[in-house]
Design an enzyme around this catalytic site. Sequence first.
Site, short mmCIF file in Angstrom:
data_model
loop_
_atom_site.label_atom_id
_atom_site.label_comp_id
_atom_site.label_asym_id
_atom_site.label_seq_id
_atom_site.Cartn_x
_atom_site.Cartn_y
_atom_site.Cartn_z
N ASP A 64 -3.62 3.83 -1.57
CA ASP A 64 -4.45 3.24 -0.53
C ASP A 64 -5.57 4.18 -0.09
O ASP A 64 -5.62 5.34 -0.48
CB ASP A 64 -3.59 2.83 0.68
N ASP A 113 6.97 1.92 11.06
CA ASP A 113 7.27 0.49 11.19
C ASP A 113 7.81 -0.10 9.87
O ASP A 113 7.89 -1.31 9.71
CB ASP A 113 6.03 -0.29 11.66
N HIS A 131 6.50 0.24 6.81
CA HIS A 131 5.54 -0.17 5.78
C HIS A 131 5.51 0.79 4.60
O HIS A 131 5.82 1.96 4.74
CB HIS A 131 4.13 -0.36 6.36
N GLU A 159 1.57 -3.66 6.05
CA GLU A 159 2.12 -3.73 7.40
C GLU A 159 3.13 -4.87 7.52
O GLU A 159 3.16 -5.77 6.67
CB GLU A 159 0.97 -3.96 8.39
C1 GLP Z 1 0.30 5.97 5.98
C2 GLP Z 1 0.20 5.80 4.48
C3 GLP Z 1 1.56 5.62 3.84
C4 GLP Z 1 2.49 6.71 4.31
C5 GLP Z 1 2.62 6.64 5.82
C6 GLP Z 1 3.57 7.67 6.38
O1 GLP Z 1 0.45 4.79 6.65
N1 GLP Z 1 -0.62 4.70 4.13
O2 GLP Z 1 1.44 5.63 2.42
O3 GLP Z 1 3.75 6.57 3.69
O4 GLP Z 1 1.34 6.85 6.37
O5 GLP Z 1 2.91 8.88 6.57
P1 GLP Z 1 3.62 10.24 6.85
O6 GLP Z 1 4.16 10.69 5.53
O7 GLP Z 1 2.54 11.16 7.33
O8 GLP Z 1 4.67 10.01 7.84
#
Ligand code: GLP
Length: 261
Positions: free
Chosen positions: A67, A136, A138, A143
């Site tokens: 993404d 959440d 995702h 989402e």
């Molecule tokens: C974002 C990214 C996800 C990632 C999530 C969690 O939303 N798009 O791919 O898994 O953050 O991030 P973190 O690893 O910093 O908790």
Amino acid sequence: MEVIISETYEDMSRAAAKAVAKLLNSKPNAVLGLATGSTPLGAYKELVRIHKNEGLDFSQVTTFNLDEYVGLKKDHPQSYHYFMHENLFKHINIPPQNVYIPSGTTDNFVAFCAWYEKRIRECGGIDLQVLGVGSDGHIAFNEPSSSLGSRTRIKTLARQTIADNARFFDKIADVPIYAITMGVGTILEARSILFLANGEHKADAVAAAIEGPVTSMITASALQLHPDVSCCLDRPAAGKLKMIDYYKWVQEKHPSAPQGT
Ligand code: GLP
């Protein structure tokens, strides 16, 4: 699903990097799906170490990122292009033309998304997809309420995700509201999946993803439908799993299990 619980974040990261290195050693031209966020940072650091100290070769590897924020240029310090360059790509020998990250600045998102999906197929599909999870539930930026059959497209970020990711920006108003993301359906087509989570703040999402019902309200729960998922968790992230004793028992008995188990 294989659930591997490590004592620490460092152990979890080493286990994840080992799985990636094992694939690259048996398939040097593997296609990797990569994630951003703080979760995979330790695994990327370990992969860089293995590359530098043990010669892990990325010269034939192709990568597709999950993404990108809409509106951020590649050189924006919070863009996922910048993150991947700084934390992985500039330290390894991957050819720049083998790196694919969704564009946050294309002038035709519909065409770009279709091209991204086509490019994944043309490269033979993703062998191993690295995934983190949002608080959440995702995966990528799918989402809650995203279709479990969704493909690469634009998503509007949830307020919770914007709040979670605000820590990386000067102020919450700077967090982009839209992102371009692989869909749940795109992710499920990867041949294998490495799902990573660490920290107590992920324990609810992890429990819902691994042991809850399959639901679009927790898009990570769709991983239950995939035949080859390894979940690498640290102890706090595994803290709310009901079957934790069973996962530990499986891990303990793994070395003597029949081949292919
Ligand atoms: C974002 C990214 C996800 C990632 C999530 C969690 O939303 N798009 O791919 O898994 O953050 O991030 P973190 O690893 O910093 O908790």
